[in-house]
Write a protein that holds these residues in place. Sequence first.
Motif, PDB file in Angstrom:
ATOM      1  N   PHE A  96      39.338  26.526 -17.392  1.00  0.00           N
ATOM      2  CA  PHE A  96      38.637  25.276 -17.091  1.00  0.00           C
ATOM      3  C   PHE A  96      39.075  24.661 -15.764  1.00  0.00           C
ATOM      4  O   PHE A  96      38.354  23.835 -15.199  1.00  0.00           O
ATOM      5  CB  PHE A  96      38.821  24.275 -18.235  1.00  0.00           C
ATOM      6  CG  PHE A  96      37.958  24.559 -19.436  1.00  0.00           C
ATOM      7  CD1 PHE A  96      36.577  24.635 -19.310  1.00  0.00           C
ATOM      8  CD2 PHE A  96      38.518  24.755 -20.694  1.00  0.00           C
ATOM      9  CE1 PHE A  96      35.762  24.897 -20.413  1.00  0.00           C
ATOM     10  CE2 PHE A  96      37.722  25.013 -21.798  1.00  0.00           C
ATOM     11  CZ  PHE A  96      36.338  25.088 -21.653  1.00  0.00           C
ATOM     12  N   ASP A  97      40.236  25.082 -15.263  1.00  0.00           N
ATOM     13  CA  ASP A  97      40.681  24.629 -13.936  1.00  0.00           C
ATOM     14  C   ASP A  97      40.105  25.480 -12.809  1.00  0.00           C
ATOM     15  O   ASP A  97      40.451  25.298 -11.638  1.00  0.00           O
ATOM     16  CB  ASP A  97      42.210  24.640 -13.857  1.00  0.00           C
ATOM     17  CG  ASP A  97      42.848  23.491 -14.627  1.00  0.00           C
ATOM     18  OD1 ASP A  97      42.136  22.498 -14.885  1.00  0.00           O
ATOM     19  OD2 ASP A  97      44.028  23.595 -14.994  1.00  0.00           O
ATOM     20  N   GLY A  98      39.252  26.443 -13.184  1.00  0.00           N
ATOM     21  CA  GLY A  98      38.594  27.274 -12.179  1.00  0.00           C
ATOM     22  C   GLY A  98      39.165  28.676 -12.050  1.00  0.00           C
ATOM     23  O   GLY A  98      38.758  29.445 -11.172  1.00  0.00           O
ATOM     24  N   LEU A 117      39.624  21.626 -27.257  1.00  0.00           N
ATOM     25  CA  LEU A 117      39.967  22.547 -26.169  1.00  0.00           C
ATOM     26  C   LEU A 117      38.761  23.408 -25.787  1.00  0.00           C
ATOM     27  O   LEU A 117      38.501  23.636 -24.597  1.00  0.00           O
ATOM     28  CB  LEU A 117      41.133  23.443 -26.599  1.00  0.00           C
ATOM     29  CG  LEU A 117      41.567  24.535 -25.613  1.00  0.00           C
ATOM     30  CD1 LEU A 117      42.205  23.912 -24.366  1.00  0.00           C
ATOM     31  CD2 LEU A 117      42.543  25.509 -26.281  1.00  0.00           C
ATOM     32  N   ALA A 118      38.005  23.878 -26.787  1.00  0.00           N
ATOM     33  CA  ALA A 118      36.858  24.755 -26.526  1.00  0.00           C
ATOM     34  C   ALA A 118      35.832  24.073 -25.629  1.00  0.00           C
ATOM     35  O   ALA A 118      35.192  24.722 -24.800  1.00  0.00           O
ATOM     36  CB  ALA A 118      36.199  25.172 -27.841  1.00  0.00           C
ATOM     37  N   ARG A 119      35.689  22.767 -25.773  1.00  0.00           N
ATOM     38  CA  ARG A 119      34.702  22.031 -24.979  1.00  0.00           C
ATOM     39  C   ARG A 119      35.335  21.304 -23.787  1.00  0.00           C
ATOM     40  O   ARG A 119      34.669  20.515 -23.125  1.00  0.00           O
ATOM     41  CB  ARG A 119      33.966  21.027 -25.878  1.00  0.00           C
ATOM     42  CG  ARG A 119      33.192  21.673 -27.006  1.00  0.00           C
ATOM     43  CD  ARG A 119      32.172  20.717 -27.614  1.00  0.00           C
ATOM     44  NE  ARG A 119      32.798  19.493 -28.076  1.00  0.00           N
ATOM     45  CZ  ARG A 119      33.387  19.358 -29.265  1.00  0.00           C
ATOM     46  NH1 ARG A 119      33.440  20.390 -30.082  1.00  0.00           N
ATOM     47  NH2 ARG A 119      33.922  18.212 -29.627  1.00  0.00           N
ATOM     48  N   ASN A 120      36.626  21.570 -23.562  1.00  0.00           N
ATOM     49  CA  ASN A 120      37.351  20.938 -22.452  1.00  0.00           C
ATOM     50  C   ASN A 120      37.300  19.412 -22.557  1.00  0.00           C
ATOM     51  O   ASN A 120      37.073  18.706 -21.577  1.00  0.00           O
ATOM     52  CB  ASN A 120      36.778  21.397 -21.105  1.00  0.00           C
ATOM     53  CG  ASN A 120      37.717  21.105 -19.938  1.00  0.00           C
ATOM     54  OD1 ASN A 120      38.934  20.992 -20.119  1.00  0.00           O
ATOM     55  ND2 ASN A 120      37.166  20.977 -18.745  1.00  0.00           N
ATOM     56  N   GLN A 157      33.391  26.383 -23.832  1.00  0.00           N
ATOM     57  CA  GLN A 157      32.224  25.521 -23.593  1.00  0.00           C
ATOM     58  C   GLN A 157      31.274  25.547 -24.797  1.00  0.00           C
ATOM     59  O   GLN A 157      30.091  25.275 -24.670  1.00  0.00           O
ATOM     60  CB  GLN A 157      31.486  25.933 -22.310  1.00  0.00           C
ATOM     61  CG  GLN A 157      32.364  25.770 -21.066  1.00  0.00           C
ATOM     62  CD  GLN A 157      31.719  26.319 -19.813  1.00  0.00           C
ATOM     63  OE1 GLN A 157      31.094  27.379 -19.846  1.00  0.00           O
ATOM     64  NE2 GLN A 157      31.876  25.613 -18.709  1.00  0.00           N
ATOM     65  N   GLY A 158      31.838  25.883 -25.956  1.00  0.00           N
ATOM     66  CA  GLY A 158      31.047  25.923 -27.181  1.00  0.00           C
ATOM     67  C   GLY A 158      31.779  25.235 -28.307  1.00  0.00           C
ATOM     68  O   GLY A 158      31.966  24.021 -28.291  1.00  0.00           O
ATOM     69  N   GLY A 209      47.121  28.086 -22.656  1.00  0.00           N
ATOM     70  CA  GLY A 209      47.315  28.154 -21.202  1.00  0.00           C
ATOM     71  C   GLY A 209      46.196  28.908 -20.515  1.00  0.00           C
ATOM     72  O   GLY A 209      45.717  28.497 -19.444  1.00  0.00           O
ATOM     73  N   ASP A 210      45.755  29.992 -21.131  1.00  0.00           N
ATOM     74  CA  ASP A 210      44.671  30.789 -20.558  1.00  0.00           C
ATOM     75  C   ASP A 210      43.371  29.993 -20.511  1.00  0.00           C
ATOM     76  O   ASP A 210      42.652  30.011 -19.510  1.00  0.00           O
ATOM     77  CB  ASP A 210      44.481  32.060 -21.399  1.00  0.00           C
ATOM     78  CG  ASP A 210      43.329  32.914 -20.923  1.00  0.00           C
ATOM     79  OD1 ASP A 210      43.434  33.506 -19.834  1.00  0.00           O
ATOM     80  OD2 ASP A 210      42.304  32.971 -21.629  1.00  0.00           O
TER      81      ASP A 210
END
Length: 421
Positions: A141-143, A95-98, A170-171, A135-136
């Motif tokens: 990641f959806d903008g 999840l952290a890195r999408n 993103q980490g 959810g947050d």
Amino acid sequence: MDQDILAFHIYSQTSIDLDSENKENVALLSKSFGMEESEVKEIQKHILSKKSGSALRWSFRSVLEDKVKELSGETGKKTSEDFVVNVLAPYLNLLARNELSSVGLESHEFQNKICALYAKFFPEKFKNSLDMFIGDVRFYFDGGTSSVKYLHALNENLLKYGYYVDFEKQGSSNILKVQDELLPETKYKKSSVKILNLKRFIPGLLPPKSGYYTIGSNAVIVLDDMIDHEAEELSAELKEDYFKKYTDHRFDKFWKAIGLDLNLMKANQIYNELVKRDFENKKFPYIKAVCQMGVAIHEAKHLVDNIEHPELTLNIDHEFAAHVTEAIYSPATYATLFSAINRMQNYAMFNRVSELNQTTKKLWELAIRSFDDQSYTRENLRSDLLDLYENYRTIREHASFESLDVFEQSVVSGLNRFYQK
């Protein structure tokens, strides 16, 4: 951790050559992920046995989904840890890195299953903090926008069970265990502060920092594994007869420009002598404890300065206050003085601000006097550092920092009680 889950968990986090059994490579992987070298070699073989990345991903997803089904009908403390290790940790790391979609786990149906298990093992009265947090992050990641309050709510609940999520969008993500409560929740003016020492128990890459705090939380986090690395490096320095801390000739030019009679040779002599005064003949547990205490003081000062000075806009000012406060209260006065010197010196060399030049010069003058004048004691140095702190004015706002009296009474005295146990 299940082998198929662990294999992809590691494979997805690193670009290091997993195919190499070179001794140095294995040692690096071992230290980086917090694993034994034998475990590294075993997981390397397991990854290679899958033949392809797609096969590795399929095994990971299949075992993870089976684990969710298995845990849905079980209860107990060991089962809750199985959920944390084999479901929640790898899921949050992706999840952290999408990258949930890379293994086909992006569906809301699967999210609901994980959140139902979370509610079962870590119940809350009115909400599901994991569901709100996921959810947050997905909205981000959806903008959309994101709020750290959801991570704080998740950790507030997990801390009741001895866990803490270290998460960077993103980490990376790591779920850590509370090793020690260095400072129980303690009142600080109209707020409070607590200091937690966290330790990795699931293989994973930690961020390159020894400690931190996040805005909106009263928790200061100290990362035990990173403190361990810091203490090992310091121990290795001390074993050398003459450690070259300063090697770049640009330092010579900078020191001359700000009015210091200093060169690389003399700077290294001063550094070696003063650090040895702090640590010579000290064993590793002592060195680690001192490093740990220093990080705790440093990060706690950042937290309370955010309470007292939310208007300050320059990180340089915050770092000055934290480093000097650490030097005043740490048992390793000289080593932490050099931490302050090096941070302010780096800022000064690259920002070319006169106030930074003067601050760096004053810190170096204290180190030089400590080296040259045998009658100049640690207490003299601490007193002069306190004067420097009290007379410092922030670069943009020209403001002073609050007295350290409350910090000493609330934070430092509490830490001292922990280390004197």
